[in-house]
Scaffold this motif. Structure first.
Motif, short mmCIF file in Angstrom:
data_model
loop_
_atom_site.label_atom_id
_atom_site.label_comp_id
_atom_site.label_asym_id
_atom_site.label_seq_id
_atom_site.Cartn_x
_atom_site.Cartn_y
_atom_site.Cartn_z
N SER A 1 0.86 -1.20 -0.23
CA SER A 1 0.06 -0.13 0.05
C SER A 1 0.88 1.19 -0.03
N HIS A 2 0.23 2.42 0.52
CA HIS A 2 1.13 3.57 0.47
C HIS A 2 1.83 3.67 1.71
N ARG A 3 1.81 2.62 2.69
CA ARG A 3 2.47 2.59 3.96
C ARG A 3 3.46 1.23 3.78
N GLY A 4 4.61 1.40 2.79
CA GLY A 4 5.09 0.07 2.52
C GLY A 4 6.53 -0.05 2.82
N ASN B 1 2.22 1.67 -3.46
CA ASN B 1 1.08 2.17 -4.51
C ASN B 1 0.28 3.36 -3.43
N GLY B 2 0.16 4.63 -4.24
CA GLY B 2 -0.52 5.61 -3.75
C GLY B 2 -1.86 5.64 -3.85
N ILE B 3 -2.49 4.67 -4.64
CA ILE B 3 -3.98 4.75 -4.88
C ILE B 3 -4.57 3.41 -3.79
N ASP C 1 -7.32 -1.45 5.95
CA ASP C 1 -8.79 -1.90 6.31
C ASP C 1 -9.52 -0.60 5.54
N GLY C 2 -9.08 0.65 5.02
CA GLY C 2 -9.92 1.46 4.13
C GLY C 2 -9.87 0.82 2.77
N ALA C 3 -9.27 -0.01 2.38
CA ALA C 3 -9.29 -0.41 0.90
C ALA C 3 -10.39 -1.42 0.64
N ASP D 1 -5.11 -4.05 9.46
CA ASP D 1 -6.61 -3.50 10.15
C ASP D 1 -6.23 -2.40 11.23
N ASN D 2 -5.80 -1.15 10.97
CA ASN D 2 -5.55 -0.37 12.11
C ASN D 2 -6.47 0.62 12.54
N GLN D 3 -7.74 0.11 12.11
CA GLN D 3 -8.86 1.08 12.05
C GLN D 3 -8.89 2.56 11.75
N TRP D 4 -8.07 2.91 11.12
CA TRP D 4 -8.21 4.16 10.47
C TRP D 4 -7.93 4.15 9.15
N SER D 5 -8.46 5.26 8.52
CA SER D 5 -8.42 5.33 7.06
C SER D 5 -8.17 6.81 6.84
#
Ligand code: TPP
Length: 323
Positions: A62-65, A111-113, A143-145, A171-175
């Motif tokens: 993801s963007h947090r990679g 990935n930024g998307i 989890d937002g994805a 799943d960090n519960q935040w998007s």
């Protein structure tokens, strides 16, 4: 986990002032420019899953990679140089934090998307299958994805073709600035996966031994040809969504909960209880810090890319329009 933590703490420091929000100016002293999403607090997921991957296996992120990339075996010095936008970076400075990739270790890209890595992972897994290769693909996403279309498309496709693919929902519960629960219908990711024919398992994503044991089992099933699996790892985002985020939208108690669930601290406590000596654990931490210091020195010594190289090694989109 220690290497990921040390890398991201240093990267955060190097990025202070490098991301302009709400009309601020970039600080010219900032070594890292642009958005930096730290996975501090989530290291157990990357480490626990990736220890069961071979170098020839593939990974999308993801963007947090940063954690996934390091855990898959990328060279930390070249990663830091990439974040610094330098020539010797894994992508010669063109990817940066959010689009870092290192095909030499099977890391197909951050990935930024949001959600975009899922169909890419399907493509990679399908390719492995068509080529008769034995590897698998691990696909990390937040989890937002799960509230985006690509999630449904990818899981459905992976089930239909029984692809060798491990979906990993961190799943960090935040998007970003929104609590994911506030816009998620139904019982959540594991139930959605099961409904799409992908067996799923939830686990404590801040306990590296639990993540490791669960992913070992799921990856074993995938390697045995049983088709895709989904690991739902419950974890905590300790920092803001992005480097400059002051988290005004988040309760202090929630931040405190995230801090006290620190996976590194939990692993340390567990190892001490089972007889590992403190100096041995301290040595792991100091080796990680030393490696990061060397990575920063390497990045600083690497030149900035020549502006004339801006359009080399990037996708060609046809005549002229880019320029
Ligand atoms: C398609 C798309 N929509 C919105 C955004 C803006 N955005 C970037 S990160 C993010 C939140 C993602 O949350 P999650 O998938 O849970 O990952 P986390 O940041 O928690 O690791 C959003 C909405 C984006 N980058 N892409």
């Amino acid at each position: 986990m220690a290497r990921i933590r040390a890398f991201e703490v240093a990267a955060e420091e190097a990025s202070i002032g490098g991301f302009a929000v709400l009309g601020q100016e970039i600080d010219p002293r900032a070594k890292i420019r642009g958005a930096l999403h730290a996975s501090i607090g989530q290291e157990a997921v990357a480490a626990g899953v990736c220890r069961h991957l071979e170098r020839s296996d593939l990974l999308t992120s993801s963007h947090r990679g940063h954690g996934h990339t390091l855990a898959k075996g990328a060279d930390m010095r070249r990663m830091m140089a990439e974040l610094f936008g330098r020539c010797d970076g894994t992508n010669h400075g063109k990817g940066g934090s959010m689009h870092i990739a290192d095909f030499s270790v099977g890391m197909l890209g951050a990935n930024g998307i949001v959600g975009a890595g899922l169909p890419i992972a399907c493509g990679a897994a399908q390719a492995l299958k068509l080529q008769g290769k034995t590897g698998i693909v691990a696909c990390f996403f937040g989890d937002g994805a799960i509230n985006r279309g690509p999630f449904l498309e990818a899981l459905n496709w992976a089930c239909v073709y029984q692809l060798p693919l491990l979906f990993v929902c961190e799943d960090n519960q935040w998007s970003s600035t929104t609590s994911t629960g506030a816009f998620t219908g139904g019982p959540g990711v594991a139930a959605r996966a099961a409904a799409l024919g992908v067996p799923a398992e939830s686990c404590d994503g801040n306990d590296v031994e639990v993540v490791s044991a669960t992913s070992r089992r799921l990856i074993g099933e995938i390697r045995a040809g049983k088709g895709p699996r989904l690991l739902h790892a419950l974890t905590s985002r300790v920092r803001g969504h992005v480097s400059a985020d002051k988290q005004g939208y988040r309760d202090a108690a929630d931040i405190e909960r995230a801090n006290s669930a620190d996976p590194l601290q939990r692993a340390r406590t567990s190892l001490l209880q089972r007889g590992t000596q403190r100096p041995e654990l301290d040595r792991i931490d100091s080796e990680a810090l030393e490696e990061v210091n060397q990575a920063i020195a390497f990045a600083e010594a690497s030149p900035l890319p020549d502006p004339l190289e801006a359009y080399s090694e990037v996708q060609t989109l046809g005549e002229g329009t880019w320029h």
